[in-house]
Design an enzyme around this catalytic site. Structure first.
Site, PDB file in Angstrom:
ATOM      1  N   ARG A   1     -14.050   3.663 -41.462  1.00  0.00           N
ATOM      2  CA  ARG A   1     -14.247   4.692 -42.485  1.00  0.00           C
ATOM      3  C   ARG A   1     -15.723   4.873 -42.839  1.00  0.00           C
ATOM      4  O   ARG A   1     -16.085   5.119 -43.982  1.00  0.00           O
ATOM      5  CB  ARG A   1     -13.449   4.383 -43.761  1.00  0.00           C
TER       6      ARG A   1
ATOM      7  N   SER B   1      -5.323   8.408 -49.229  1.00  0.00           N
ATOM      8  CA  SER B   1      -5.641   7.026 -49.611  1.00  0.00           C
ATOM      9  C   SER B   1      -6.889   7.017 -50.498  1.00  0.00           C
ATOM     10  O   SER B   1      -7.965   7.425 -50.062  1.00  0.00           O
ATOM     11  CB  SER B   1      -5.888   6.174 -48.364  1.00  0.00           C
TER      12      SER B   1
ATOM     13  N   GLU C   1     -12.375   5.565 -51.554  1.00  0.00           N
ATOM     14  CA  GLU C   1     -12.642   6.262 -50.299  1.00  0.00           C
ATOM     15  C   GLU C   1     -13.209   7.655 -50.533  1.00  0.00           C
ATOM     16  O   GLU C   1     -14.131   8.085 -49.836  1.00  0.00           O
ATOM     17  CB  GLU C   1     -11.367   6.330 -49.454  1.00  0.00           C
TER      18      GLU C   1
END
Length: 351
Positions: A160, A239, A343
Site C-alpha cells: 500500500r 478498508s 489508509e
C-alpha cells in the site's frame, strides 16, 4: 476546462463528506492537467488532486485552494500491453481486460476509484497488487516541471505504498501502463485462500478470468466493498486501516497481549512480510478489541458487513467519522499495543 468556485467536494468522494473548495477545476486532457498544476505552482496556490475520491477524507471546512479533478479518458490495448489514462474508472477498465481474455487484474475488480490512483496506493486485493502488472507510470514531475516515464523498478512499490505516495507533492500521475498475460481467458494463479475456496479450487490454480472476476465482485459486495448509492455500508473508503506490519520484537509483544486478553489458545492472523517482519490483520484486531460489525450509535459507524470499513450512515460529518476512527485506534492500542494507521488520505484533518 470546467471551473467552479466555492464548489462542494463531498459529492466527489465515496464518503460523501467534506466542505467546499475555493476553486474546482475539471481536466479532461493531460495538457489541461499539466496547465492547472503549473498555474497553481506558479501562484503558490494549494493544490488538491482528486480522482475517483474513493481514498479521500476531506475536512468539514473544505479546501482553501484549487481542487483539480482528473477526468481524462484513454484505454489503449495492444496484445497484453495496456495504457490507461489517469481518469479512467478502474473497475470498468478491469472488466474490459477480462473481456479481452487477459490475466493479471481480474481479482482487482470492484475496487472504486480511478486508474491514476492505483500506483500511488499500490492497490491490491484478493492476492493481486497492481505493482505486479504495472510496467511504467507516466507522470508530471512538479519539481522538474516536465513529464517523466518511471519504470516499475523506480516506483518503489511496497505494501500500500509507492514513490508517489512517499512524495505526494511531487508527482501527478497522467497514465499507467500494464503488462498483462495472454492466458487463453484463464486467470492468473489464484493466491488468496478465500477466493480459491469460493471457487472450489486449490491455491495456485487458474480458473476462467471472468469467473474469478465475478467471484471477487460477489465477495466484495458481501463485505460492502462494491459501491451502491442505496447501501450506506458502501459510503466509505473501503478498508480504513492498513494491516499492521510488525518487527519481531513488536510481534512477540503483540502475541503476549493476545494471550493475556483472549487466552493462550488464541491465534491471530500472521503472514511473513519480509526482513523478519510479520503482517497481521487490522480487521481481526478491530473485532477482537470489541468493535464489531455495525458498532456505533451516531451517524458514522463501522460497516454492518465488515469491521475494517468506517461508514457514513447518511448524515455524518467528517468530524463524526474521525471521532469513530480515533476511538477504534485508541481501543486497539489499549487492547493489543498495536497502532493502526489510516489508509485514506486526509485533507485538512488528521487522526
Amino acid at each position: 476546462m470546467q471551473e467552479l468556485h466555492d464548489a462542494p467536494l463531498a459529492p466527489l468522494t465515496t464518503f460523501r463528506l467534506g466542505g467546499p473548495a475555493t476553486r474546482l477545476l475539471t481536466a479532461t486532457t493531460d495538457t489541461e492537467v499539466i496547465d492547472a498544476v503549473r498555474e497553481a505552482d506558479d501562484s503558490g496556490t494549494p493544490l488538491l488532486i482528486i480522482g475517483g475520491g474513493s481514498n479521500l477524507v476531506i475536512g468539514d471546512k473544505g479546501f482553501e485552494g484549487t481542487a483539480l479533478r482528473i477526468a481524462t479518458k484513454g484505454f489503449v490495448l495492444d496484445g497484453g500491453s495496456l495504457e490507461l489514462a489517469a481518469g479512467e474508472v478502474w473497475t470498468d477498465a478491469v472488466t474490459r481486460t477480462v473481456e479481452a481474455g487477459l490475466a493479471g487484474l481480474e481479482c482487482l475488480a470492484g475496487i472504486p476509484g480511478s486508474a491514476g490512483a492505483t500506483p500511488i496506493q499500490n492497490v491490491g486485493a484478493y492476492g493481486q497488487e497492481v505493482s505486479a502488472a504495472i510496467t511504467e507510470v507516466v507522470a508530471y514531475d512538479r519539481r522538474t516541471r516536465e513529464t517523466v516515464v518511471l519504470p516499475n523498478s523506480e516506483c518503489a512499490f511496497s505494501y500500500r505504498h509507492s514513490r508517489f505516495k512517499a512524495e505526494p507533492d511531487r508527482y501527478v500521475v497522467l497514465r499507467v501502463r500494464f503488462g498483462l498475460e495472454e492466458a487463453g481467458g484463464l486467470s492468473a494463479p489464484l493466491k488468496y485462500p478465500e477466493t480459491a475456496r469460493a471457487m472450489g479450487v486449490q491455491e495456485g490454480e487458474r480458473v476462467p478470468a471472468a469467473d474469478a472476476r465475478e467471484t471477487v465482485l460477489r465477495l466484495r459486495a458481501g463485505k460492502g466493498m462494491v459501491l451502491d448509492p442505496e447501501d450506506h455500508d458502501t459510503w466509505s473508503a473501503g478498508s480504513f486501516f492498513t494491516n499492521p506490519i510488525l518487527e519481531q520484537a513488536e510481534f512477540d509483544a503483540f502475541l503476549a497481549r493476545v494471550a493475556d486478553r483472549l487466552g493462550p489458545e488464541a491465534t491471530p492472523p500472521a503472514f511473513p512480510a519480509g526482513d523478519g517482519r510479520t503482517k497481521t490483520s487490522a480487521a481481526w484486531l478491530i473485532d477482537r478489541a470489541g468493535f464489531t460489525k455495525g458498532y456505533g450509535t451516531g451517524p458514522a459507524r463501522i460497516s454492518t458487513k465488515h469491521t475494517l470499513a468506517l461508514t457514513n450512515r447518511g448524515a455524518a460529518t467528517t468530524e463524526d467519522l474521525l471521532a469513530l476512527a480515533r476511538e477504534v485506534v485508541a481501543g486497539v492500542h489499549a487492547a493489543f499495543g498495536v497502532t493502526l494507521v489510516n489508509e485514506p488520505v486526509t485533507v485538512g484533518v488528521s487522526l
